[in-house]
Structures are given as structure tokens and as C-alpha cells.
Design a protein around this motif. Structure first.
Motif, PDB file in Angstrom:
ATOM      1  N   GLU A   1      10.800  12.164  10.359  1.00  0.00           N
ATOM      2  CA  GLU A   1      12.182  12.020   9.889  1.00  0.00           C
ATOM      3  C   GLU A   1      12.233  11.137   8.644  1.00  0.00           C
ATOM      4  O   GLU A   1      12.934  11.436   7.681  1.00  0.00           O
ATOM      5  N   LEU A   2      11.472  10.038   8.659  1.00  0.00           N
ATOM      6  CA  LEU A   2      11.446   9.120   7.519  1.00  0.00           C
ATOM      7  C   LEU A   2      10.903   9.822   6.273  1.00  0.00           C
ATOM      8  O   LEU A   2      11.452   9.698   5.184  1.00  0.00           O
ATOM      9  N   LEU A   3       9.839  10.596   6.437  1.00  0.00           N
ATOM     10  CA  LEU A   3       9.227  11.279   5.300  1.00  0.00           C
ATOM     11  C   LEU A   3      10.154  12.325   4.704  1.00  0.00           C
ATOM     12  O   LEU A   3      10.174  12.543   3.485  1.00  0.00           O
ATOM     13  N   SER A   4      10.960  12.966   5.543  1.00  0.00           N
ATOM     14  CA  SER A   4      11.861  14.018   5.061  1.00  0.00           C
ATOM     15  C   SER A   4      12.929  13.475   4.131  1.00  0.00           C
ATOM     16  O   SER A   4      13.415  14.191   3.252  1.00  0.00           O
ATOM     17  N   ARG A   5      13.304  12.216   4.282  1.00  0.00           N
ATOM     18  CA  ARG A   5      14.334  11.633   3.418  1.00  0.00           C
ATOM     19  C   ARG A   5      13.750  10.734   2.328  1.00  0.00           C
ATOM     20  O   ARG A   5      14.488  10.104   1.573  1.00  0.00           O
TER      21      ARG A   5
ATOM     22  N   ASP B   1       8.350  12.560   1.194  1.00  0.00           N
ATOM     23  CA  ASP B   1       7.001  12.604   1.763  1.00  0.00           C
ATOM     24  C   ASP B   1       6.156  11.390   1.360  1.00  0.00           C
ATOM     25  O   ASP B   1       4.936  11.491   1.169  1.00  0.00           O
ATOM     26  N   CYS B   2       6.814  10.243   1.208  1.00  0.00           N
ATOM     27  CA  CYS B   2       6.052   9.035   0.851  1.00  0.00           C
ATOM     28  C   CYS B   2       6.662   7.810   1.515  1.00  0.00           C
ATOM     29  O   CYS B   2       7.804   7.825   1.976  1.00  0.00           O
TER      30      CYS B   2
ATOM     31  N   LEU C   1       8.233   0.573   4.521  1.00  0.00           N
ATOM     32  CA  LEU C   1       9.367   0.545   3.608  1.00  0.00           C
ATOM     33  C   LEU C   1       9.689   1.945   3.110  1.00  0.00           C
ATOM     34  O   LEU C   1       8.800   2.706   2.719  1.00  0.00           O
ATOM     35  N   GLU C   2      10.991   2.244   3.106  1.00  0.00           N
ATOM     36  CA  GLU C   2      11.448   3.491   2.518  1.00  0.00           C
ATOM     37  C   GLU C   2      11.659   3.304   1.011  1.00  0.00           C
ATOM     38  O   GLU C   2      11.462   2.219   0.465  1.00  0.00           O
ATOM     39  N   LYS C   3      12.096   4.380   0.335  1.00  0.00           N
ATOM     40  CA  LYS C   3      12.251   4.320  -1.124  1.00  0.00           C
ATOM     41  C   LYS C   3      13.233   3.243  -1.562  1.00  0.00           C
ATOM     42  O   LYS C   3      13.057   2.600  -2.592  1.00  0.00           O
ATOM     43  N   ASP C   4      14.296   3.033  -0.785  1.00  0.00           N
ATOM     44  CA  ASP C   4      15.316   2.058  -1.160  1.00  0.00           C
ATOM     45  C   ASP C   4      14.980   0.644  -0.694  1.00  0.00           C
ATOM     46  O   ASP C   4      15.794  -0.267  -0.805  1.00  0.00           O
ATOM     47  N   GLY C   5      13.774   0.456  -0.161  1.00  0.00           N
ATOM     48  CA  GLY C   5      13.357  -0.864   0.301  1.00  0.00           C
ATOM     49  C   GLY C   5      13.714  -1.159   1.741  1.00  0.00           C
ATOM     50  O   GLY C   5      13.370  -2.220   2.271  1.00  0.00           O
TER      51      GLY C   5
ATOM     52  N   PHE D   1       0.865  -1.182   0.000  1.00  0.00           N
ATOM     53  CA  PHE D   1       0.000   0.000   0.000  1.00  0.00           C
ATOM     54  C   PHE D   1       0.903   1.234   0.000  1.00  0.00           C
ATOM     55  O   PHE D   1       1.517   1.568   1.010  1.00  0.00           O
ATOM     56  N   GLU D   2       0.992   1.901  -1.150  1.00  0.00           N
ATOM     57  CA  GLU D   2       1.879   3.054  -1.286  1.00  0.00           C
ATOM     58  C   GLU D   2       1.113   4.336  -0.921  1.00  0.00           C
ATOM     59  O   GLU D   2      -0.006   4.567  -1.380  1.00  0.00           O
ATOM     60  N   VAL D   3       1.758   5.149  -0.099  1.00  0.00           N
ATOM     61  CA  VAL D   3       1.154   6.414   0.315  1.00  0.00           C
ATOM     62  C   VAL D   3       2.084   7.548  -0.105  1.00  0.00           C
ATOM     63  O   VAL D   3       3.255   7.585   0.300  1.00  0.00           O
ATOM     64  N   THR D   4       1.598   8.482  -0.936  1.00  0.00           N
ATOM     65  CA  THR D   4       2.391   9.625  -1.382  1.00  0.00           C
ATOM     66  C   THR D   4       1.836  10.915  -0.763  1.00  0.00           C
ATOM     67  O   THR D   4       0.670  10.975  -0.369  1.00  0.00           O
TER      68      THR D   4
END
Length: 358
Positions: free
Chosen positions: A137-141, A144-145, A103-107, A31-34
Motif C-alpha cells: 500500500e505504501l509503495l503504491s502511493r 514504488d520507492c 519514510l514516505e515521499k512527504d517525509g 538509505f533510499e530504495v527505488t
């Protein structure tokens, strides 16, 4: 009263067995949240939902509460909540194991929650999934997703089954024996090949099933399709006989001639001609064991012309010594190699060790 030993008492006891089997079905939903920051401030107990997905015959979705769910006064707005909801209406409880991963952008996994629960209806999950401060903090790097991954395992009702104690010995496959007999008996053969003055009969269907080349010749648009007698040029009868043996048995014949380098080379050429990759690889393996100064050049030319990569690599490794290469240069085979495949010299130069002091 006569005494009976335990061994004599148990010797004739019959046995039965049963087994409890529990099966499960697992699926992962992402479930991706942007632009998550736009969801903050929507209020306690307000949520966004994933699309519905099916696992184990039931429908599910994921709920994210940006401002938390049903908080005590002191915890309001401090956490993001995550829940799993069953959308179906089961007649009995559905036992599941589920894991939420953030999960962050890099998995990279930044938050993990796992639980086992029996669903009757409604939703269940983690009210304090991640603190708002850590999420910020996670969203800032991550622009925002984030992606919320749910791995859901639905456990079916356990069932008990009888287990047979009768052990049936299954004989080894004798399929190759039947095909050998087909080749020897000649029954049902419908095509004959003339090779070097000798006649070889076979079954069209067997040849076509084993070789796409034979299939095209015998069932395609080629003139051989309607012929019962086909002449094959440029092949030794013993090589064609070995080829037929492989087609019917998946093995090389126990013939001493095939231990000789030249016969193996000819069989490799025939295997390549008829698209029999397994036979070609078997010939490559045997030829690789027979490489020496006198044969390496001719076999390297053969490997290059028939795209035998493993055989070519073995020949080049043999030539990597300058001493060996000097000896090979004196052979007639090397003259043939330079004339037929001059480009192979570059491959040889890459393998040869440089002279000392160079």
C-alpha cells in the motif's frame, strides 16, 4: 566520655568527589530504495545493502531483506526484514541504540523500530519490520520507492574522573577598563584626528579592528594610510568624541548631551558613516523613545537616509493617527521630509488609518 554533636564531628571533615561520565556519538543515515517491486521474489535471506557509514569510530551498513530473513515456514514471505550490521571488528562489545524509520515521499513516518544492542560482530535488527501487505500500500502511493532512515547512537565506555571541590572565583572581565585607560593615557597612540578645530588621538589598530571603514582608511590604499594627522569635516567634536568612546568601550559615554535628540541623530549618522552597526542600533533605540510631533518628521528622514529600519518603523507607527499626522504637517520637519524623501509619503499613507465612513 564526652559527647560530640554531629555538627561538631562533621565540621572539619575534608571532602573529595568523583563523577562517572558516559559519552555518545549519534549519526543518521538515509538509505533510499527505488523501484522496490523489482526486488521482491529475490528469495528468503537475500538482501540489499546500503553504503558503509562511520559512527563512533566503527563502520556500519543497513541490510534490507525484501522476502524476509530466516523465517518459520508459516511466516515465509510475509514480512520485509531490516538489520543493522557492524562492518568493523571491535575488540570489545559496542553498545548502540538504533532506530529504523520508514519514510514516505512527504517525509511521513510509516513504520518505526528502536532497540539497544551490544554488537560483538555480525548484524542485529527486526525480522518483522513491516508486513508485505502494508508495504505494498505504501509503495503504491510513493511511486514504488521509500527511504529507510537509521539513527545510530554509539555509547562509549563510561569513565570515572575526579571532581575538584575547589571553587575559584573568576573576576568579571575588565577589558573595557584597560581600553578606557589606553584612550585616556595616550600611550602608543599613532594617529590624530582634527575635528572642528579639536584634536583627538587614537590607536590605528584599535580603530581598524572595530571599523572596516577605519581599516580601509588607515591600512588600505587610501591616502590617509600614510598620514598621522587626518582632518574630518562635517562632524561635531562632541560626536567624534562619543564615537571614539564607543570604539574603545562598546558603550555610550555618560554625557547629558547625548540625551538630546539632535546629538543622538548626529551620532547615528557618524555610526552609519563608519559602519558601527551596534552603535547605530543603540542610537536608534534611544531616538525611538523620543519621538513626538516636533521630531518625528526629521527623524523619519534621517532613518530613511541611513537605512535605520527599526527607527523608521517606529516613526511610521507614530504617524498612523490622522490627528497626529495633521499636526506633523504643520512642522518645518515635515517640509524637509517631503523635500528630501518624497517617496516616503507612500509608506505614510499605508500606515494612516482611513477616515471614518470612507
Amino acid at each position: 566520655m564526652a559527647n560530640s554533636s554531629p555538627s561538631s564531628v562533621n565540621k572539619h571533615i575534608s571532602e573529595t568527589s568523583s563523577r562517572c561520565r558516559t559519552e555518545c556519538v549519534a549519526t543518521a543515515h538515509n538509505f533510499e530504495v527505488t523501484e522496490y517491486s523489482l526486488l521482491e521474489g529475490m528469495g528468503i535471506d537475500k538482501f540489499v545493502s546500503s553504503s558503509t557509514f562511520s559512527v563512533g569510530g566503527y563502520d556500519w551498513n543497513i541490510r534490507i531483506y525484501p522476502d524476509g530473513w530466516n523465517w518459520k515456514e508459516e511466516d515465509k514471505g510475509a514480512y520485509m526484514s531490516v538489520f543493522l550490521r557492524i562492518c568493523s571488528k571491535p575488540t570489545t562489545g559496542v553498545k548502540v541504540k538504533y532506530t529504523f524509520s520508514l519514510l514516505e515521499k512527504d517525509g511521513k513516518v510509516s513504520c518505526l523500530y528502536s532497540e539497544t544492542h551490544t554488537f560483538q560482530s555480525g548484524f542485529w535488527g527486526c525480522p518483522k519490520f513491516i508486513e508485505k501487505s502494508k508495504l505494498k500500500e505504501l509503495l503504491s502511493r510513493n511511486d514504488d520507492c521509500f527511504t529507510l532512515r537509521c539513527v545510530l547512537t554509539v555509547m562509549k565506555e563510561p569513565r570515572t574522573e575526579d571532581v575538584s571541590t575547589v571553587i575559584v572565583q573568576v573576576p568579571q572581565s575588565n577589558l573595557h577598563t584597560h581600553f578606557v585607560n589606553m584612550l585616556k593615557d595616550g600611550e602608543g597612540m599613532d594617529v590624530t584626528f582634527s575635528v572642528g578645530g579639536q584634536q583627538f588621538s587614537a590607536h590605528r589598530c584599535v580603530l581598524a579592528a572595530r571599523s572596516l571603514v577605519f581599516k580601509a582608511e588607515l591600512f588600505g590604499q587610501m591616502k590617509e594610510t600614510a598620514m598621522k594627522h587626518i582632518k574630518i569635516d562635517d562632524m561635531d567634536p562632541s560626536v567624534f568624541e562619543a564615537l571614539l568612546h564607543f570604539i574603545y568601550t562598546d558603550s555610550l559615554p555618560s554625557d547629558s548631551d547625548l540625551d538630546r535628540n539632535v546629538e543622538l541623530q548626529h551620532l547615528l549618522v557618524a555610526a552609519d558613516r563608519y559602519g558601527l552597526d551596534q552603535l547605530k542600533a543603540m542610537c536608534e533605540g534611544k531616538l525611538c523613545q523620543k519621538i513626538d510631533v516636533q521630531t518625528v518628521a526629521t527623524t523619519l528622514a534621517l532613518a530613511e537616509q541611513h537605512h535605520a529600519a527599526q527607527h523608521k518603523d517606529a516613526c511610521l507607527r507614530h504617524l498612523s493617527s490622522q490627528e497626529v499626522l495633521r499636526a506633523v504637517k504643520e512642522t518645518d520637519g515635515f517640509k524637509h521630509l517631503t523635500a528630501s524623501c518624497p517617496w516616503i509619503m507612500m509608506d505614510i499613507l499605508e500606515k494612516v488609518a482611513p477616515p471614518s465612513g470612507a
